[in-house]
Design a protein around this motif. Structure first.
Motif, PDB file in Angstrom:
ATOM      1  N   CYS A 240     -44.094  -1.343  65.336  1.00  0.00           N
ATOM      2  CA  CYS A 240     -44.043  -1.837  63.970  1.00  0.00           C
ATOM      3  C   CYS A 240     -44.596  -0.805  62.997  1.00  0.00           C
ATOM      4  O   CYS A 240     -45.756  -0.392  63.107  1.00  0.00           O
ATOM      5  CB  CYS A 240     -44.859  -3.126  63.840  1.00  0.00           C
ATOM      6  SG  CYS A 240     -44.306  -4.451  64.930  1.00  0.00           S
TER       7      CYS A 240
ATOM      8  N   TRP B 213     -39.080  -1.859  62.184  1.00  0.00           N
ATOM      9  CA  TRP B 213     -39.513  -2.320  63.498  1.00  0.00           C
ATOM     10  C   TRP B 213     -38.493  -1.804  64.518  1.00  0.00           C
ATOM     11  O   TRP B 213     -37.284  -1.867  64.272  1.00  0.00           O
ATOM     12  CB  TRP B 213     -39.540  -3.834  63.581  1.00  0.00           C
ATOM     13  CG  TRP B 213     -40.641  -4.479  62.779  1.00  0.00           C
ATOM     14  CD1 TRP B 213     -41.525  -3.896  61.936  1.00  0.00           C
ATOM     15  CD2 TRP B 213     -40.944  -5.878  62.776  1.00  0.00           C
ATOM     16  NE1 TRP B 213     -42.367  -4.814  61.397  1.00  0.00           N
ATOM     17  CE2 TRP B 213     -42.044  -6.047  61.893  1.00  0.00           C
ATOM     18  CE3 TRP B 213     -40.426  -6.982  63.425  1.00  0.00           C
ATOM     19  CZ2 TRP B 213     -42.611  -7.285  61.645  1.00  0.00           C
ATOM     20  CZ3 TRP B 213     -40.979  -8.234  63.188  1.00  0.00           C
ATOM     21  CH2 TRP B 213     -42.062  -8.381  62.317  1.00  0.00           C
TER      22      TRP B 213
ATOM     23  N   ALA C  79     -38.368 -10.018  61.602  1.00  0.00           N
ATOM     24  CA  ALA C  79     -38.171  -8.782  60.847  1.00  0.00           C
ATOM     25  C   ALA C  79     -37.711  -9.077  59.423  1.00  0.00           C
ATOM     26  O   ALA C  79     -38.161  -8.444  58.467  1.00  0.00           O
ATOM     27  CB  ALA C  79     -37.159  -7.887  61.562  1.00  0.00           C
TER      28      ALA C  79
ATOM     29  N   CYS D 110     -45.925  -9.033  63.193  1.00  0.00           N
ATOM     30  CA  CYS D 110     -46.542  -7.720  63.294  1.00  0.00           C
ATOM     31  C   CYS D 110     -47.410  -7.461  62.045  1.00  0.00           C
ATOM     32  O   CYS D 110     -47.106  -7.922  60.962  1.00  0.00           O
ATOM     33  CB  CYS D 110     -45.503  -6.623  63.403  1.00  0.00           C
ATOM     34  SG  CYS D 110     -44.662  -6.589  65.001  1.00  0.00           S
TER      35      CYS D 110
END
Length: 361
Positions: free
Chosen positions: A263, A268, A296, A360
């Motif tokens: 990340c 990503w 994402a 993340c």
């Protein structure tokens, strides 16, 4: 921290001992002394029960390939209370190489992860000729069999110690699927599946390492990671390590999936996505890809994925393509793909998703 993995599993394991996933036994003069159809009484070899139970405790599956009469052989195994240790036994009069192919297909594992034990040189040679990658062992050497590196997994995890029981549950699932009348999605719905996604904890790392070493087919890169590497990744803010499990009305499949994402603020990158071959028909690979795509998009980043072609992971390439990933770079078998996140699908109704993870950093 930088983790650079550029070697597919097939090459990464060249310098390592093979891992045996299943031991296949002959019967006459091998598992027992004597010939079942000729001798009034046959008895198991003195050390055989200990070997069978030890292999089972290590998570190594077992089966039978024997030229014999089916019913008397099965009755003898039941009499000694060891029948339950053998999955998909092939007791018939066909070539043993054919029986071994049947077992490998039923277990959905590669021939090169099998060991075959027989007292007859001819039978071992027939098997080795048709399956050059199999490990053939003379029964006279079984006293030291448990000491062979191939028979000693680095870790014995909770999942590996109950592997046979999970395969036995698979047999029940498969029988139900064959008997089921109706569309595939209705059968999947009848299983009451629960797919759980979690951030890997330290207690998961032995199983995580085992997954990278054992999983070949549903594996996007074949990268292998040691326990120490995974522990460093787990503690890094740059990487997120997801582990997934699957349960249904027949029991648990155990921890069957591993996903590693690098990340950065802009991008990503999926470094590794794998699923156990035991969940091949359950659609969880596609579910995991869509889960990552959702995460994402929420984070406002681009999503890329590394893919390394091997001889057995074509299905994972197709999974990425169905998810909308397109190749943006290729160097031989190494492919970089990207998804514009415009084709995110909802999760199917036939499975419940439990999200114990976090986005993340």
């Amino acid at each position: 921290m930088t983790i650079d993995k550029t070697t597919p599993l097939a090459n990464a394991l060249q310098d390592k001992q093979r891992t045996i996933k299943c031991v296949i036994w002959d019967l006459d003069h091998t598992l027992w002394n004597g010939v079942l159809l000729e001798d009034e009484q046959v008895m198991p070899r003195s050390e055989i029960l200990t070997i069978i139970k030890t292999l089972d405790s290590r998570g190594i599956l077992q089966s039978i390939a024997s030229k014999n009469a089916y019913e008397p052989a099965i009755q003898k195994l039941k009499e000694w209370e060891i029948m339950e240790y053998f999955l998909y036994p092939q007791i018939n009069w066909q070539p043993k190489s054919t029986s071994i192919s049947t077992i490998a297909r039923a277990l959905n594992i590669s021939i090169d992860t099998l060991a075959f034990i027989d007292d007859q040189p001819f039978e071992r040679e027939e098997v080795a000729f048709n399956h050059p990658d199999i490990l053939c062992l003379d029964v006279t050497n079984i006293a030291t069999m448990l000491d062979k590196p191939e028979m000693q997994p680095r870790f014995i995890t909770e999942d590996s110690s109950r592997r046979r029981q999970m395969y036995m549950s698979d047999i029940k699932r498969n029988e139900s699927e064959q008997e089921f009348q109706g569309p595939a999605e209705k059968f999947l719905a009848s299983l009451n599946m629960i797919f759980t996604i979690s951030i890997a904890q330290e207690s998961d790392l032995r199983r995580a390492e085992e997954l990278t070493l054992r999983t070949h087919q549903l594996n996007t890169t074949g990268y292998t990671y040691s326990y120490d590497e995974l522990n460093a990744i787990r503690q890094s803010k740059r990487y997120k390590l997801y582990i997934s499990s699957l349960d249904d009305r027949y029991g648990t499949y155990g921890k069957i999936g591993l996903t590693l994402i690098e990340c950065t603020p802009e991008v990503w990158t999926i470094k590794l996505l794998l699923m156990s071959c035991r969940v091949l028909s359950r659609g969880v690979g596609t579910i995991m890809v869509n889960y990552i795509m959702q995460q994402a998009k929420k984070a406002g980043v681009r999503l890329q994925a590394e893919f390394v072609e091997t001889k057995s992971n074509r299905m994972m390439y197709i999974t990425y393509k169905f998810g909308g990933f397109k190749e943006i770079q290729r160097n031989g078998n190494n492919v970089l793909m990207e998804d514009d996140l415009s084709h995110i699908q909802s999760f199917p109704d036939y499975i419940k998703i439990i999200d114990h993870s976090m986005p993340c950093d």
